[in-house]
Design a protein around this motif. Structure first.
Motif, PDB file in Angstrom:
ATOM      1  N   TYR A  21       0.847  -1.195  -0.082  1.00 28.18           N
ATOM      2  CA  TYR A  21      -0.102  -0.102   0.132  1.00 28.18           C
ATOM      3  C   TYR A  21       0.803   1.371  -0.037  1.00 28.18           C
ATOM      4  O   TYR A  21       1.865   1.507   0.904  1.00 28.18           O
ATOM      5  N   VAL A  22       0.836   2.103  -1.049  1.00 31.74           N
ATOM      6  CA  VAL A  22       1.543   3.320  -1.132  1.00 31.74           C
ATOM      7  C   VAL A  22       0.348   4.495  -0.611  1.00 31.74           C
ATOM      8  O   VAL A  22      -0.552   4.684  -1.050  1.00 31.74           O
ATOM      9  N   VAL A  23       0.926   5.082   0.543  1.00 32.09           N
ATOM     10  CA  VAL A  23       0.053   6.180   1.087  1.00 32.09           C
ATOM     11  C   VAL A  23       0.655   7.678   0.988  1.00 32.09           C
ATOM     12  O   VAL A  23       1.990   7.610   1.600  1.00 32.09           O
ATOM     13  N   SER A  24      -0.043   8.479   0.608  1.00 34.83           N
ATOM     14  CA  SER A  24       0.274   9.882   0.616  1.00 34.83           C
ATOM     15  C   SER A  24      -0.811  10.702   0.849  1.00 34.83           C
ATOM     16  O   SER A  24      -2.045  10.371   0.966  1.00 34.83           O
ATOM     17  N   GLY A  25      -0.526  12.034   1.146  1.00 32.71           N
ATOM     18  CA  GLY A  25      -1.856  13.022   1.633  1.00 32.71           C
ATOM     19  C   GLY A  25      -1.970  13.443   2.925  1.00 32.71           C
ATOM     20  O   GLY A  25      -1.101  12.891   3.837  1.00 32.71           O
ATOM     21  N   THR A  26      -2.987  14.292   3.260  1.00 31.06           N
ATOM     22  CA  THR A  26      -3.306  14.724   4.537  1.00 31.06           C
ATOM     23  C   THR A  26      -4.613  14.500   4.942  1.00 31.06           C
ATOM     24  O   THR A  26      -5.486  14.920   4.212  1.00 31.06           O
ATOM     25  N   ASN A  45       4.610   7.901   1.875  1.00 33.93           N
ATOM     26  CA  ASN A  45       5.144   8.563   0.898  1.00 33.93           C
ATOM     27  C   ASN A  45       4.746  10.026   1.107  1.00 33.93           C
ATOM     28  O   ASN A  45       4.097  10.540   0.025  1.00 33.93           O
ATOM     29  N   GLY A  46       5.201  10.696   2.285  1.00 30.37           N
ATOM     30  CA  GLY A  46       4.730  12.022   2.391  1.00 30.37           C
ATOM     31  C   GLY A  46       3.291  11.936   2.867  1.00 30.37           C
ATOM     32  O   GLY A  46       2.386  12.690   2.339  1.00 30.37           O
ATOM     33  N   LEU A  69       9.492   3.858   4.763  1.00 28.80           N
ATOM     34  CA  LEU A  69       9.514   5.215   5.138  1.00 28.80           C
ATOM     35  C   LEU A  69      10.339   5.650   3.795  1.00 28.80           C
ATOM     36  O   LEU A  69      11.317   5.573   3.278  1.00 28.80           O
ATOM     37  N   ALA A  70       9.291   6.133   2.737  1.00 30.21           N
ATOM     38  CA  ALA A  70      10.035   6.629   1.440  1.00 30.21           C
ATOM     39  C   ALA A  70      11.000   7.550   1.732  1.00 30.21           C
ATOM     40  O   ALA A  70      10.954   8.485   2.297  1.00 30.21           O
ATOM     41  N   ASP A  71      12.127   7.306   0.813  1.00 29.21           N
ATOM     42  CA  ASP A  71      13.247   7.948   0.858  1.00 29.21           C
ATOM     43  C   ASP A  71      12.938   9.593   0.446  1.00 29.21           C
ATOM     44  O   ASP A  71      12.345  10.130  -0.181  1.00 29.21           O
ATOM     45  N   GLY A  72      13.581  10.638   1.485  1.00 23.60           N
ATOM     46  CA  GLY A  72      13.211  11.811   1.423  1.00 23.60           C
ATOM     47  C   GLY A  72      11.923  12.394   1.789  1.00 23.60           C
ATOM     48  O   GLY A  72      11.675  13.671   1.441  1.00 23.60           O
ATOM     49  N   THR A  73      11.229  11.614   2.411  1.00 20.90           N
ATOM     50  CA  THR A  73       9.719  12.066   2.661  1.00 20.90           C
ATOM     51  C   THR A  73       9.774  12.252   4.308  1.00 20.90           C
ATOM     52  O   THR A  73      10.317  11.836   5.146  1.00 20.90           O
ATOM     53  N   ALA A  74       8.964  13.365   4.466  1.00 26.55           N
ATOM     54  CA  ALA A  74       8.503  13.428   6.080  1.00 26.55           C
ATOM     55  C   ALA A  74       7.040  13.023   6.175  1.00 26.55           C
ATOM     56  O   ALA A  74       6.231  13.331   5.515  1.00 26.55           O
ATOM     57  N   ASN A  75       6.804  11.947   6.998  1.00 27.73           N
ATOM     58  CA  ASN A  75       5.599  11.565   7.485  1.00 27.73           C
ATOM     59  C   ASN A  75       5.122  11.762   8.982  1.00 27.73           C
ATOM     60  O   ASN A  75       5.862  11.670   9.931  1.00 27.73           O
ATOM     61  N   THR A  76       3.872  11.987   9.200  1.00 30.84           N
ATOM     62  CA  THR A  76       3.588  12.158  10.303  1.00 30.84           C
ATOM     63  C   THR A  76       2.111  11.451  10.799  1.00 30.84           C
ATOM     64  O   THR A  76       1.151  11.333  10.113  1.00 30.84           O
ATOM     65  N   LEU A  77       2.103  10.815  12.245  1.00 37.13           N
ATOM     66  CA  LEU A  77       0.901  10.090  12.540  1.00 37.13           C
ATOM     67  C   LEU A  77       0.658  10.620  13.707  1.00 37.13           C
ATOM     68  O   LEU A  77       1.594  10.764  14.681  1.00 37.13           O
ATOM     69  N   ALA A  78      -0.747  10.803  14.212  1.00 36.63           N
ATOM     70  CA  ALA A  78      -0.913  11.320  15.498  1.00 36.63           C
ATOM     71  C   ALA A  78      -2.402  10.860  15.976  1.00 36.63           C
ATOM     72  O   ALA A  78      -3.252  10.778  14.952  1.00 36.63           O
ATOM     73  N   ASP A  79      -2.598  10.263  17.308  1.00 37.05           N
ATOM     74  CA  ASP A  79      -4.009  10.411  17.639  1.00 37.05           C
ATOM     75  C   ASP A  79      -4.456  11.338  18.600  1.00 37.05           C
ATOM     76  O   ASP A  79      -3.781  11.970  18.691  1.00 37.05           O
ATOM     77  N   GLY A  80      -5.621  11.255  18.756  1.00 36.85           N
ATOM     78  CA  GLY A  80      -6.218  12.304  19.684  1.00 36.85           C
ATOM     79  C   GLY A  80      -6.730  11.748  20.937  1.00 36.85           C
ATOM     80  O   GLY A  80      -5.904  10.397  21.209  1.00 36.85           O
ATOM     81  N   THR A  81      -7.268  12.285  21.803  1.00 40.08           N
ATOM     82  CA  THR A  81      -7.445  11.799  23.147  1.00 40.08           C
ATOM     83  C   THR A  81      -8.817  11.324  23.383  1.00 40.08           C
ATOM     84  O   THR A  81      -9.407  10.992  24.476  1.00 40.08           O
ATOM     85  N   ALA A 102      11.620  10.052   6.821  1.00 35.48           N
ATOM     86  CA  ALA A 102      11.245  10.497   8.477  1.00 35.48           C
ATOM     87  C   ALA A 102       9.974  10.257   8.855  1.00 35.48           C
ATOM     88  O   ALA A 102       8.825  10.262   7.938  1.00 35.48           O
ATOM     89  N   LEU A 103       9.712   9.749  10.056  1.00 33.29           N
ATOM     90  CA  LEU A 103       8.462   9.519  10.618  1.00 33.29           C
ATOM     91  C   LEU A 103       8.225  10.205  12.027  1.00 33.29           C
ATOM     92  O   LEU A 103       9.303   9.899  12.893  1.00 33.29           O
ATOM     93  N   THR A 104       7.444  10.908  12.323  1.00 30.15           N
ATOM     94  CA  THR A 104       6.804  11.558  13.505  1.00 30.15           C
ATOM     95  C   THR A 104       5.638  10.927  13.806  1.00 30.15           C
ATOM     96  O   THR A 104       4.499  11.073  13.178  1.00 30.15           O
ATOM     97  N   VAL A 105       5.516  10.284  14.959  1.00 28.58           N
ATOM     98  CA  VAL A 105       4.462   9.879  15.586  1.00 28.58           C
ATOM     99  C   VAL A 105       4.028  10.398  17.161  1.00 28.58           C
ATOM    100  O   VAL A 105       5.026  10.582  17.921  1.00 28.58           O
ATOM    101  N   THR A 106       3.067  10.714  17.289  1.00 27.59           N
ATOM    102  CA  THR A 106       2.462  11.323  18.586  1.00 27.59           C
ATOM    103  C   THR A 106       1.469  10.650  19.175  1.00 27.59           C
ATOM    104  O   THR A 106       0.510  10.610  18.531  1.00 27.59           O
ATOM    105  N   GLY A 107       1.652  10.105  20.353  1.00 24.37           N
ATOM    106  CA  GLY A 107       0.640   9.258  20.924  1.00 24.37           C
ATOM    107  C   GLY A 107      -0.057  10.234  22.085  1.00 24.37           C
ATOM    108  O   GLY A 107       0.695  10.508  23.097  1.00 24.37           O
ATOM    109  N   ASN A 108      -1.216  10.712  21.967  1.00 22.71           N
ATOM    110  CA  ASN A 108      -1.899  11.366  23.050  1.00 22.71           C
ATOM    111  C   ASN A 108      -2.945  10.632  23.948  1.00 22.71           C
ATOM    112  O   ASN A 108      -3.365  11.168  24.965  1.00 22.71           O
ATOM    113  N   THR A 109      -3.079   9.269  23.615  1.00 23.61           N
ATOM    114  CA  THR A 109      -4.326   8.599  24.428  1.00 23.61           C
ATOM    115  C   THR A 109      -3.482   7.375  25.192  1.00 23.61           C
ATOM    116  O   THR A 109      -3.656   7.276  26.272  1.00 23.61           O
ATOM    117  N   ASN A 110      -2.263   6.627  24.511  1.00 24.91           N
ATOM    118  CA  ASN A 110      -1.562   5.610  25.172  1.00 24.91           C
ATOM    119  C   ASN A 110      -0.271   5.794  24.452  1.00 24.91           C
ATOM    120  O   ASN A 110       0.314   6.641  24.869  1.00 24.91           O
TER     121      ASN A 110
END
Length: 168
Positions: A21-26, A45-46, A69-81, A102-110
Motif C-alpha cells: 500500500y502506498v500512502v500519501s496525502g493529509t 510517501n509524504g 519510509l519513502a526516501d526523502g519524505t516526511a511522514n506524521t501520525l497522531a491520535d487524539g484523546t 522520516a516519521l514523527t508519531v505522537t501518541g496522545n491517548t496511550n
C-alpha cells in the motif's frame, strides 16, 4: 478491498500476497486500517494522518507488516484523546521499519507506537516518537534496534521511552 468513510480508509488484502500500500496525502480527521491474511508493506510517501478518535495507522493483520519510509519524505501520525487505542501507530503482528524517510508519531491517548508482537528498527530509519499519555514505543515480544535514528520523548508519570515485555 478498500472502503472509504470520510477520511477513514480500510483496506483488506485477505489472502493476496506481495501487497504494498502506498500512502500519501493529509487528513486531520482520518485513519488507515489494514487487514489481511498475508505479509504486506505500507509505504509512507509524504503522509500526514491525525485521528482525534483512534489510531492514525491501525495494522490489524496478525502477519508481518513492513512500514517503508519513502526516501526523502516526511511522514506524521497522531491520535487524539478521544479513544481507547493502544497507540497512534498500532500493529497486531510483527512490525518492521524500512527506508530512509522520516516519521514523527505522537501518541496522545496511550503509546506512540505499539506492537502486540515485536518491532524492528533498521539502518536508515529516522523516527521521532512522542507520547504524552504512556510509553513512547511498546512491544510485547521484543524491540530490536539495528541502526537508524530513534528519538523518543515521554511525559506521563512512570512512562518509558522504550518498553517491552521481552528483550530490547
Amino acid at each position: 478491498e478498500v472502503t472509504v468513510n470520510g477520511g477513514h480508509v480500510t483496506a483488506n488484502h485477505q489472502a493476496e500476497k506481495n501487497v504494498c500500500y502506498v500512502v500519501s496525502g493529509t487528513t486531520t480527521n482520518g485513519s488507515l486500517t489494514i487487514m489481511g491474511d498475508k505479509k504486506y508493506a505500507v509505504k509512507l510517501n509524504g503522509v500526514s494522518i491525525a485521528n482525534p478518535d483512534s489510531a492514525a495507522l491501525n495494522l490489524l493483520s496478525g502477519k508481518r507488516a513492513y512500514v517503508v519510509l519513502a526516501d526523502g519524505t516526511a511522514n506524521t501520525l497522531a491520535d487524539g484523546t478521544g479513544g481507547s487505542q493502544k497507540g497512534a501507530l498500532y500493529c497486531k503482528g510483527k512490525l518492521l521499519f524500512n527506508g530512509s524517510g522520516a516519521l514523527t508519531v505522537t501518541g496522545n491517548t496511550n503509546n506512540g507506537i505499539h506492537s502486540a508482537d515485536y518491532i524492528v528498527f533498521r539502518k536508515g530509519n529516522n523516527i521521532h516518537v512522542k507520547s504524552t499519555a504512556n510509553h513512547g514505543i511498546k512491544a510485547n515480544d521484543g524491540i530490536f534496534i539495528n541502526g537508524g535514528i530513534l528519538n523518543v520523548e515521554v511525559s506521563a508519570p512512570a512512562a518509558k521511552g522504550i518498553n517491552s515485555e521481552s528483550h530490547v
